[in-house]
Scaffold this motif. Structure first.
Motif, PDB file in Angstrom:
ATOM      1  N   SER A 257     -37.933 -82.400-101.249  1.00  0.00           N
ATOM      2  CA  SER A 257     -38.840 -83.440-100.831  1.00  0.00           C
ATOM      3  C   SER A 257     -40.355 -82.843-101.188  1.00  0.00           C
ATOM      4  O   SER A 257     -41.181 -83.530-101.982  1.00  0.00           O
TER       5      SER A 257
ATOM      6  N   PHE B   4     -42.810 -87.180 -93.794  1.00  0.00           N
ATOM      7  CA  PHE B   4     -41.728 -86.581 -93.296  1.00  0.00           C
ATOM      8  C   PHE B   4     -41.847 -85.110 -92.735  1.00  0.00           C
ATOM      9  O   PHE B   4     -41.459 -84.552 -91.782  1.00  0.00           O
TER      10      PHE B   4
ATOM     11  N   ARG C 298     -41.217 -83.210 -89.243  1.00  0.00           N
ATOM     12  CA  ARG C 298     -40.195 -81.987 -89.101  1.00  0.00           C
ATOM     13  C   ARG C 298     -40.733 -80.786 -88.613  1.00  0.00           C
ATOM     14  O   ARG C 298     -40.214 -79.820 -88.101  1.00  0.00           O
TER      15      ARG C 298
ATOM     16  N   ALA D 137     -34.442 -90.400 -94.149  1.00  0.00           N
ATOM     17  CA  ALA D 137     -35.248 -89.624 -93.240  1.00  0.00           C
ATOM     18  C   ALA D 137     -34.866 -90.331 -91.760  1.00  0.00           C
ATOM     19  O   ALA D 137     -34.797 -89.607 -90.905  1.00  0.00           O
TER      20      ALA D 137
ATOM     21  N   GLN E  67     -33.992 -79.055 -97.832  1.00  0.00           N
ATOM     22  CA  GLN E  67     -34.780 -80.338 -97.639  1.00  0.00           C
ATOM     23  C   GLN E  67     -36.169 -79.917 -98.479  1.00  0.00           C
ATOM     24  O   GLN E  67     -36.798 -80.957 -98.735  1.00  0.00           O
TER      25      GLN E  67
ATOM     26  N   ARG F 261     -37.293 -88.629 -97.026  1.00  0.00           N
ATOM     27  CA  ARG F 261     -36.538 -87.218 -97.196  1.00  0.00           C
ATOM     28  C   ARG F 261     -35.427 -87.612 -98.344  1.00  0.00           C
ATOM     29  O   ARG F 261     -34.677 -88.139 -98.286  1.00  0.00           O
TER      30      ARG F 261
END
Length: 751
Positions: A414, A448, A452, A377, A411, A386
């Protein structure tokens, strides 16, 4: 003959077709026909010509495909990052009867017994019956055992020129490993038997930062003669074994213990552990032998790759469940033994409901590699954890160099790990797990996603850019519907867990998680009443596999029935036929939950008949013994036909019904808040029986008319379609989250 399904089931268990198209197979006899009427046993007189379709044995520590020259060990990988794969150990357990290697007048019978975890070969000879049983011992977990029983058929004949019975055998370990630098084998005598040992190290570390040293491995095995000699009368059993461990002393002591144990006692101790597993839980099908065999085969393969509950030597650290299990993983086709989202999204849900201890073990693998996820991450400019798209020994990104897009953009893994944590907490309320890392895992995954999400001042919503959803035909998109929902769920869960953990762990204010989750963009077309796959998706574009459809299940995102139906109908029309096996099982679940039984049956049949069990439809193959596809199939049974749903504050059973051509579906040993429950669906009744109840979490069920307190031994008849809701008291007075994302994109539920 059982026909194509049972024959094809060797991809799951023993039998496989020769690669002909499905249409041809349905009209011709298959290469290997299953002749057993036992739902737990697969039997054939001929093995598949393609070794990929051979069955496997395993115990969570070691595993091998039958008659393969390769053994794999849990956590043993070789290769740098994207080249990391399960390291090949020569199979000093691969002992063959010569009568199965050459043309001979005898017809060997091959059996895979999924209930006892053993593969057998029986050769009925002129003067004797020879039975070889091969198994990865479930208690002596470092051992793969070969036992050859020779039983004379006749009384001694003094005039016979050769009074002894000779059985020719052959050890076929294959070439030297290219993954492990082994020293020269060393012989020694143990209890009068010659035993060989060899130690070595993997040649290439996965990542020098997280694995500065190579991995150690040692193997012991008994010497194998070129023939066995027994008297012309009586019966004799010969036991051979191979043990493997990273610790030489453990491997040696395990072999000694195996050799010192009486042969029948050794086998019974193995069977005892398999019986222990099956006593805990099971999915039972009646009235459809083909379907029952497939279900039993799937659970056999799952449990073969999961660690033992009780073992002679302390268990090693567990390194997860990969798409083709522990017996495979040395090649790109077998996904190199890596962990993907497949584990949490496809295999995990059914395992959680019946074997929560293994769901815990799968989450533990993620916890133990979380510090690597934190580094990933930070290296990409984000906070929290991540997790990589593919992980193996170290937890670093090990996606093949061929596929940088999935490593960069996919991704959502996660979010899938967080969703698995959500389901685990919903069914167990395991406070110890929260204290021992669960709080941190959930919170850091939320961090995370919060880092994002970027506010879009034009729309007023948060966008998540540069991602790829489950549909790998479209990369680097914005606001993948699936990704945004699992991201939103991750943040809502962190808000909930902050309440659960505040007494002993967390002090910060978590409201910002819910604010971001509530305001995440969720693509929705109000005119067509469906969810575009991502912002800018062009209607009519083909997709690889189930993506938006997963919002309805497993995510159970609230939406209008019309929206759900439109999502199912539209994406069915644009999903390419060459996609992976698990897609259609999710379509089946969707139609079952909407009450469209006829279309659900079509999707259910499509989900397995052309695969059982390869990754791709025949004649294409892809990965073999594809655990991911198996997981989708199990979910169609358990969460589709049986109608089970897991929520943070309740367990629901909705529209339970029988699968096609069956007379009974019984899910025994469902675990919910410490209770042990059995759901039984037959042609006349639907009932729920409580075998045991945890006093800490008393349960109430609404049976369609009344609220009933569940007590041990009570059977409740369920009337109508439901939903039948099972609840307990609130957990720590913590309010479950709203779980609503991009609300303004949706019509009000129910309109």
């Amino acid at each position: 003959m059982l026909g194509v399904l049972a024959a094809a089931a060797l991809v799951v268990v023993l039998l496989a077709t020769k690669g002909a198209s499905l249409a041809v197979v349905e009209n011709l006899s298959t290469e290997t026909d299953d002749v057993s009427k036992d739902p737990h046993v697969f039997s054939t007189y001929s093995l598949p010509s393609d070794d990929r379709f051979m069955p496997s044995i395993g115990n969570g520590h070691v595993a091998t495909n039958m008659f393969s020259d390769t053994v794999y060990m849990n956590g043993l990988y070789n290769g740098f990052k994207g080249e990391s794969h399960r390291a090949r150990i020569p199979s000093w357990a691969n002992i063959r009867l010569n009568s199965t290697l050459t043309q001979n007048p005898y017809s060997p019978m091959y059996n895979l017994d999924t209930k006892h975890g053993v593969f057998t070969v029986t050769v009925d000879r002129e003067r004797s019956v020879v039975t070889q049983r091969i198994y990865a011992h479930r208690f002596y977990t470092r051992a793969i055992v070969n036992q050859i029983q020779v039983a004379s058929k006749h009384r001694p004949d003094p005039n016979f020129l050769h009074p002894e019975i000779w059985i020719a055998i052959k050890l076929m370990p294959g070439p030297t490993s290219v993954d492990i630098a082994f020293e020269d084998p060393i012989p020694e005598i143990i209890d009068g038997r010659t035993v060989w040992s060899v130690c070595g190290q993997t040649k290439v570390s996965e990542d020098q930062t997280y694995q500065p040293l190579p991995l150690d491995v040692c193997a012991y095995w008994t010497s194998v003669p070129d023939h066995l000699v027994v008297p012309q009368h009586g019966t004799r059993v010969f036991t051979f074994a191979m043990t493997v461990d990273k610790n030489k002393t453990i491997a040696r002591h395990e072999l000694i213990k195996v050799l010192q144990t009486d042969g029948e006692e050794l086998f019974e101790k193995h069977v005892e552990q398999w019986q222990r597993l099956y006593q805990q839980a099971g999915v039972h099908i009646e009235g459809n032998l083909k379907l029952a065999k497939i279900v039993n085969g799937i659970w056999y393969y799952y449990l073969s790759s999961l660690p033992a509950e009780v073992s002679h030597q302390p268990l090693d650290r567990f390194f997860g469940l990969s798409p083709t299990g522990l017996a495979r993983g040395g090649t790109f086709d077998d996904y190199e033994g890596h962990n993907f989202w497949d584990t949490e999204t496809w295999m995990y849900p059914s395992i959680l409901l019946l074997y929560p201890q293994y769901a815990h073990a799968l989450l533990q693998y993620r916890l133990e590699t979380a510090y690597v996820a934190a580094h990933l991450a930070r290296s990409t400019g984000h906070k929290g954890y991540r997790f990589p798209w593919e992980s193996a020994y170290t937890g670093t990104e090990v996606t093949q160099p061929c596929c940088p897009e999935v490593a960069e953009f996919e991704q959502h893994v996660s979010g899938c790990i967080s969703f698995a944590a959500r389901q685990y907490l919903a069914t167990t309320r395991d406070e110890d797990w929260l204290k021992q890392g669960g709080c941190s895992l959930v919170t850091n995954i939320a961090d995370f996603w919060a880092s994002r999400a970027v506010i879009n001042y034009t729309s007023g919503f948060y966008d998540i850019e540069n991602v790829m959803g489950p549909d790998e035909d479209h990369s680097n998109v914005t606001n993948s519907a699936f990704t945004n929902v699992v991201a939103g769920y991750s943040m809502y869960l962190a808000q909930y867990v902050a309440c659960l953990c505040k007494d002993y762990y967390m002090s910060r204010e978590p409201e910002h998680y819910a604010d971001i989750a509530w305001s995440l963009a969720l693509p929705y077309d109000a005119d067509l009443d469906y969810h575009p796959q991502y912002t800018g998706y062009a209607r009519g574009e083909g997709i690889k596999q189930a993506d938006v459809v997963l919002l309805g299940f497993p995510l159970q995102y609230p939406m209008n029935e019309s929206t759900r139906m439109n999502d199912l109908s539209y994406y069915e029309s644009v999903t390419r036929s060459s996609g992976p096996a698990m897609t259609w099982s999710m379509h089946a679940v969707g139609h079952l939950r909407l009450g469209d039984r006829q279309h659900a049956e079509k999707m259910f049949n499509k989900s397995y008949k052309a695969y059982v069990w390869t990754e791709l439809r025949r004649p294409d193959v892809g990965a073999v013994n594809f655990h991911t596809g198996m997981g989708g199939f199990l979910q169609a049974l358990m969460f589709g036909y049986a109608g089970v749903s897991v929520y943070l504050d309740r367990l629901e059973i909705n529209r339970p019904q029988l699968p096609p051509q069956t007379t009974r579906l019984k899910i025994r040993g469902m675990k919910y808040l410490g209770a042990n429950l059995t759901l039984d669906i037959d042609e006349n009744d639907i009932s729920l029986t409580a075998t045991s109840i945890d006093d800490n979490w008393p349960l109430l069920i609404n049976n369609g008319k009344y609220n009933v307190t569940l007590v041990p031994g009570l059977t409740v008849t369920l009337s109508g379609d439901g939903p039948f809701t099972i609840r307990s008291k609130q957990w720590k007075d913590c309010k479950v989250p709203a779980d609503v994302i991009g609300q303004s994109y949706l019509r009000p539920i129910g309109t």
